[in-house]
Design a protein around this motif. Structure first.
Motif, short mmCIF file in Angstrom:
data_model
loop_
_atom_site.label_atom_id
_atom_site.label_comp_id
_atom_site.label_asym_id
_atom_site.label_seq_id
_atom_site.Cartn_x
_atom_site.Cartn_y
_atom_site.Cartn_z
N PHE A 23 0.68 -1.25 -0.02
CA PHE A 23 -0.03 -0.20 0.14
C PHE A 23 0.75 1.16 -0.14
O PHE A 23 1.89 1.14 0.46
CB PHE A 23 -0.88 0.01 1.30
N ILE A 24 0.42 2.56 -0.56
CA ILE A 24 1.10 3.72 -0.81
C ILE A 24 0.03 4.63 0.37
O ILE A 24 -1.09 4.64 0.20
CB ILE A 24 1.00 4.26 -2.04
N VAL A 25 0.76 5.07 1.43
CA VAL A 25 0.06 5.79 2.48
C VAL A 25 0.60 7.21 2.35
O VAL A 25 1.89 7.61 2.44
CB VAL A 25 0.35 5.21 3.91
N GLU A 26 -0.34 8.14 2.09
CA GLU A 26 -0.15 9.64 2.20
C GLU A 26 -0.61 10.23 3.42
O GLU A 26 -1.72 10.12 3.65
CB GLU A 26 -0.92 10.12 0.84
N LYS A 27 0.22 11.14 4.08
CA LYS A 27 -0.03 12.12 5.10
C LYS A 27 -0.67 13.28 4.29
O LYS A 27 0.11 13.97 3.72
CB LYS A 27 1.05 12.19 5.76
N ASN A 28 -1.83 13.60 4.44
CA ASN A 28 -2.56 14.55 3.89
C ASN A 28 -2.13 15.87 4.08
O ASN A 28 -2.04 16.95 3.01
CB ASN A 28 -3.88 14.43 3.93
N SER A 29 -1.54 16.23 5.20
CA SER A 29 -1.16 17.55 5.70
C SER A 29 0.02 17.94 4.89
O SER A 29 0.42 19.24 4.90
CB SER A 29 -1.04 17.73 7.02
N THR A 30 0.98 17.05 4.85
CA THR A 30 2.38 17.36 4.13
C THR A 30 2.57 16.65 2.75
O THR A 30 3.49 17.11 2.37
CB THR A 30 3.44 16.74 5.11
N TYR A 34 4.34 6.83 2.10
CA TYR A 34 5.10 5.76 2.54
C TYR A 34 4.54 4.48 1.93
O TYR A 34 3.45 4.50 1.73
CB TYR A 34 4.96 5.77 4.27
N GLU A 35 5.47 3.65 1.95
CA GLU A 35 5.03 2.09 1.30
C GLU A 35 4.99 1.25 2.61
O GLU A 35 5.89 1.07 3.58
CB GLU A 35 5.96 1.84 0.42
N MET A 36 3.80 0.38 2.82
CA MET A 36 3.35 -0.21 3.85
C MET A 36 2.82 -1.71 3.36
O MET A 36 1.97 -1.38 2.44
CB MET A 36 2.74 0.24 4.93
N PRO A 37 3.24 -2.56 3.89
CA PRO A 37 2.35 -4.03 3.99
C PRO A 37 1.00 -3.77 4.41
O PRO A 37 0.74 -3.03 5.21
CB PRO A 37 3.41 -5.08 4.46
#
Length: 395
Positions: A23-30, A34-37
């Motif tokens: 999964f590709i995880v995005e921190k919306n505020s910045t 990040y890539e996470m299983p």
């Protein structure tokens, strides 16, 4: 910060999307990604549901019996990644700033899509093949290291070459910017360096992670598309330049030489070139360079491993293949030095150094002095960056 299973965690607003493997995880505020299983995503979802950390760990152990589950360590990693907003009701402060890209939004996406659309990648491949065919069928078109020497004055030659190269760099980055804008994404450009001494412009392509993997190729190859388009135009112009237009023909030859060298440079995927990101995207292994270096560190004692990255299961084979491609890239870079850079420097020194014994009122004396000073400055910068790099790596 001491964590326990009774700790209450509040995460920042996150957005995630399934990729081929993870999964590709995005921190919306910045705008950080990040890539996470999958197990990490399930843990995040359960944390957002305000489940107790103890229950989350027990559920994950049952759901993923082959995984080593340590939820408190995972939460600590989330804190270090600045993804945690509050711990037990207290806000977690970080030194980081909002890094979300917001530039070039004044460029209309409708304009960008004139050049960058579904036909861009097939057209790029066609342009590359046509240009390659033209080089093969007419050896006169093949760039030569002496093409940059239009004048007797070396300073004039270097100044013209640097100006043309700067314009072509700007156009290359404009390709990346327009590719981003074709998806209505923002863009920003910064200045970096390669191989210690090569100064390059870099378009921030972080926003590419908002797109599906097949859509990203347009962003990664946007600069090379402009390069190949300009190269074809330059080749056709050179073939049609009438006799006697030596200055104009010489300028066109410099354009061809510069794009030719930069195209070969893109094959040096042991650096993070555009083609490196294409390979990374095609394999879905998003830390190929770092993991490749870690793999080499197992065989080369003086190489230091990067502890901040790890190879996901199933990526080992691709990391090894990347090592082979990196070796090929090194050979491409070596060929540039052998056939272009070293002969050019040799020619410059051979032509200018004899003028150092000329009278000071001779303009070629000062031309030689300027060239020598330029080479000394470049050598000093190279030495400085090597020392700085070694110091930073030893810390």
């Amino acid at each position: 910060m001491k964590l326990s299973f009774d700790t209450k965690i509040l995460l920042h607003e996150l957005h995630y999307r399934k990729e081929k493997k993870h999964f590709i995880v995005e921190k919306n505020s910045t705008g950080d990604f990040y890539e996470m299983p999958e197990i990490c995503i399930e843990a995040i979802e359960k944390i957002n549901q305000q489940q107790s950390l103890k229950k989350i760990e027990e559920d994950l152990i049952l759901a993923y019996p082959q995984e080593e589950v340590d939820l408190l360590s995972f939460v600590q990693q989330l804190i270090e990644l600045e993804l945690v907003k509050e711990v037990d009701g207290e806000e977690v402060f970080h030194d980081g700033i909002n890094q979300a890209v917001s530039g070039f939004t004044w460029l209309p996406s409708s304009f960008a899509r004139i050049l960058f659309n579904k036909a861009t990648i097939p057209l790029l491949l066609l342009l590359f093949l046509v240009n390659l065919l033209l080089f093969i069928t007419d050896h006169r078109l093949m760039p030569h290291y002496t093409d940059i020497f239009l004048f007797q004055s070396m300073i004039s030659n270097m100044g013209l070459y640097m100006l043309i190269s700067l314009v072509l760099i700007i156009l290359h980055e404009l390709g990346h910017i327009l590719a981003l804008r074709s998806y209505d994404l923002p863009a920003s450009v910064s200045v970096g360096h390669r191989m210690y001494i090569l100064v390059v412009a870099e378009t921030d392509l972080t926003a590419a992670w908002k797109l599906e993997a097949p859509q990203r190729y347009r962003l990664f190859l946007g600069g090379m598309f402009i390069d190949q388009l300009l190269l074809l135009a330059a080749i056709l112009t050179k073939l049609s330049v009438p006799a006697g237009e030596e200055l104009f023909a010489g300028i066109i030859s410099i354009v061809i030489l510069d794009i030719f060298i930069k195209t070969i440079y893109q094959c040096s995927i042991y650096m993070k070139t555009d083609l490196y990101y294409v390979l990374e995207n095609a394999t879905r292994c998003y830390n190929l360079m770092e993991n490749g270096k870690n793999d080499l560190a197992n065989w080369i004692p003086y190489l230091k491993k990067d502890s901040t990255t790890a190879t996901f299961e199933g990526e080992e084979k691709m990391v090894r293949i990347y090592g082979i491609f990196s070796l090929i890239g090194v050979l491409f870079t070596f060929s540039l030095f052998v056939f272009y850079f070293i002969p050019q420097v040799t020619y410059i020194l051979k032509t200018t150094l004899p003028h150092l014994v000329d009278p000071v009122d001779n303009p070629y004396f000062w031309d030689a002095v300027a060239i020598v000073l330029q080479l000394l400055i470049m050598a000093g910068l190279l030495l400085f960056t090597i020392i700085k790099s070694k110091k930073s790596s030893s810390v």
